[in-house]
Design an enzyme around this catalytic site. Structure first.
Site, PDB file in Angstrom:
ATOM      1  N   GLY A  97       0.766  -1.235   0.000  1.00 19.56           N
ATOM      2  CA  GLY A  97       0.000   0.000   0.000  1.00 19.56           C
ATOM      3  C   GLY A  97       0.796   1.282   0.000  1.00 19.56           C
ATOM      4  O   GLY A  97       0.205   2.364   0.107  1.00 19.56           O
TER       5      GLY A  97
ATOM      6  N   HIS B   9       7.558   8.098   5.077  1.00 17.64           N
ATOM      7  CA  HIS B   9       6.571   8.765   5.931  1.00 17.64           C
ATOM      8  C   HIS B   9       6.057   7.791   6.964  1.00 17.64           C
ATOM      9  O   HIS B   9       5.841   6.622   6.682  1.00 17.64           O
ATOM     10  CB  HIS B   9       5.410   9.362   5.124  1.00 17.64           C
ATOM     11  CG  HIS B   9       4.758   8.383   4.201  1.00 17.64           C
ATOM     12  ND1 HIS B   9       5.301   8.035   2.996  1.00 17.64           N
ATOM     13  CD2 HIS B   9       3.608   7.686   4.306  1.00 17.64           C
ATOM     14  CE1 HIS B   9       4.523   7.162   2.378  1.00 17.64           C
ATOM     15  NE2 HIS B   9       3.485   6.925   3.160  1.00 17.64           N
TER      16      HIS B   9
ATOM     17  N   HIS C  84       2.941   7.078   9.327  1.00 18.58           N
ATOM     18  CA  HIS C  84       1.545   7.392   9.652  1.00 18.58           C
ATOM     19  C   HIS C  84       1.400   7.359  11.176  1.00 18.58           C
ATOM     20  O   HIS C  84       1.778   6.367  11.815  1.00 18.58           O
ATOM     21  CB  HIS C  84       0.596   6.344   9.075  1.00 18.58           C
ATOM     22  CG  HIS C  84       0.548   6.270   7.587  1.00 18.58           C
ATOM     23  ND1 HIS C  84      -0.450   6.876   6.844  1.00 18.58           N
ATOM     24  CD2 HIS C  84       1.346   5.655   6.687  1.00 18.58           C
ATOM     25  CE1 HIS C  84      -0.259   6.616   5.557  1.00 18.58           C
ATOM     26  NE2 HIS C  84       0.823   5.882   5.424  1.00 18.58           N
TER      27      HIS C  84
HETATM   28  P1  5GP Z   1       1.114   5.507   1.781  1.00 18.25           P
HETATM   29  O1  5GP Z   1      -0.094   4.878   1.108  1.00 18.25           O
HETATM   30  O2  5GP Z   1       2.210   5.775   0.781  1.00 18.25           O
HETATM   31  O3  5GP Z   1       1.594   4.753   2.987  1.00 18.25           O
HETATM   32  O4  5GP Z   1       0.622   6.887   2.359  1.00 18.25           O
HETATM   33  C1  5GP Z   1       0.526   8.045   1.584  1.00 18.25           C
HETATM   34  C2  5GP Z   1      -0.461   8.934   2.295  1.00 18.25           C
HETATM   35  O5  5GP Z   1      -0.339  10.227   1.737  1.00 18.25           O
HETATM   36  C3  5GP Z   1      -1.919   8.511   2.122  1.00 18.25           C
HETATM   37  O6  5GP Z   1      -2.486   8.238   3.395  1.00 18.25           O
HETATM   38  C4  5GP Z   1      -2.572   9.705   1.432  1.00 18.25           C
HETATM   39  O7  5GP Z   1      -3.878   9.967   1.894  1.00 18.25           O
HETATM   40  C5  5GP Z   1      -1.604  10.833   1.747  1.00 18.25           C
HETATM   41  N1  5GP Z   1      -1.570  11.889   0.743  1.00 18.25           N
HETATM   42  C6  5GP Z   1      -1.535  11.721  -0.603  1.00 18.25           C
HETATM   43  N2  5GP Z   1      -1.475  12.919  -1.223  1.00 18.25           N
HETATM   44  C7  5GP Z   1      -1.493  13.854  -0.240  1.00 18.25           C
HETATM   45  C8  5GP Z   1      -1.454  15.301  -0.265  1.00 18.25           C
HETATM   46  O8  5GP Z   1      -1.384  15.953  -1.304  1.00 18.25           O
HETATM   47  N3  5GP Z   1      -1.476  15.921   0.950  1.00 18.25           N
HETATM   48  C9  5GP Z   1      -1.538  15.227   2.131  1.00 18.25           C
HETATM   49  N4  5GP Z   1      -1.573  15.945   3.249  1.00 18.25           N
HETATM   50  N5  5GP Z   1      -1.566  13.887   2.177  1.00 18.25           N
HETATM   51  C10 5GP Z   1      -1.539  13.210   1.012  1.00 18.25           C
END
Ligand code: 5GP
Ligand code: ZN
Length: 115
Positions: A94, A101, A103
């Site tokens: 995911g 990053h 979460h």
């Molecule tokens: P991943 O799926 O890579 O672990 O998490 C990426 C996160 O980035 C997702 O939870 C998504 O909602 C968040 N995200 C994607 N684009 C943006 C954005 O433009 N601004 C912010 N604040 N969060 C974002």
């Protein structure tokens, strides 16, 4: 590596794309996830671009530790002693943004194992 071209989170760190920043440190920026999955859902990112958690840890162990202490500061600052930290690593589980990053999730019951 510091910034990567066309990286969304590098642009947020640079202030070129707006985000609701809640906490900053010398090495990290914390901002609210645009699509929150819990009452508290903040992303803690290192200022320096690396593609995932292990790469960041290998590049700068002290900075990587700062991600964890920043996450705690964000959670406790919003009244949550209990929180979940997630580093999705790889598209297969995911990860969609390939800038490290963490979460920070809190404020609702959470199941284990995670989905
Ligand atoms: P991943 O799926 O890579 O672990 O998490 C990426 C996160 O980035 C997702 O939870 C998504 O909602 C968040 N995200 C994607 N684009 C943006 C954005 O433009 N601004 C912010 N604040 N969060 C974002
Ligand atoms: Zn980046």
């Amino acid at each position: 590596m510091t910034a990567a071209p066309d990286c969304l989170f590098c642009k947020i760190v640079a202030g070129d794309i707006p985000a609701e920043v809640v906490h900053t440190t010398e090495s990290t920026v914390a901002f609210r996830d645009i699509n929150p999955q819990a009452p508290l859902h903040v992303l803690v990112v290192p200022r320096d671009h690396e593609p995932d958690a292990a790469a960041s840890a290998a590049a700068d162990a002290a900075m990587f530790a700062e991600i964890a202490t920043t996450a705690r500061a964000v959670a406790t600052g919003e009244g949550y002693d209990d929180y979940r930290l997630v580093f999705n690593t790889g598209a297969g589980v995911g990860q969609t943004v390939f800038h490290t990053h963490c979460h920070v999730l809190a404020g609702r019951a959470m199941t284990w194992p995670p989905g």
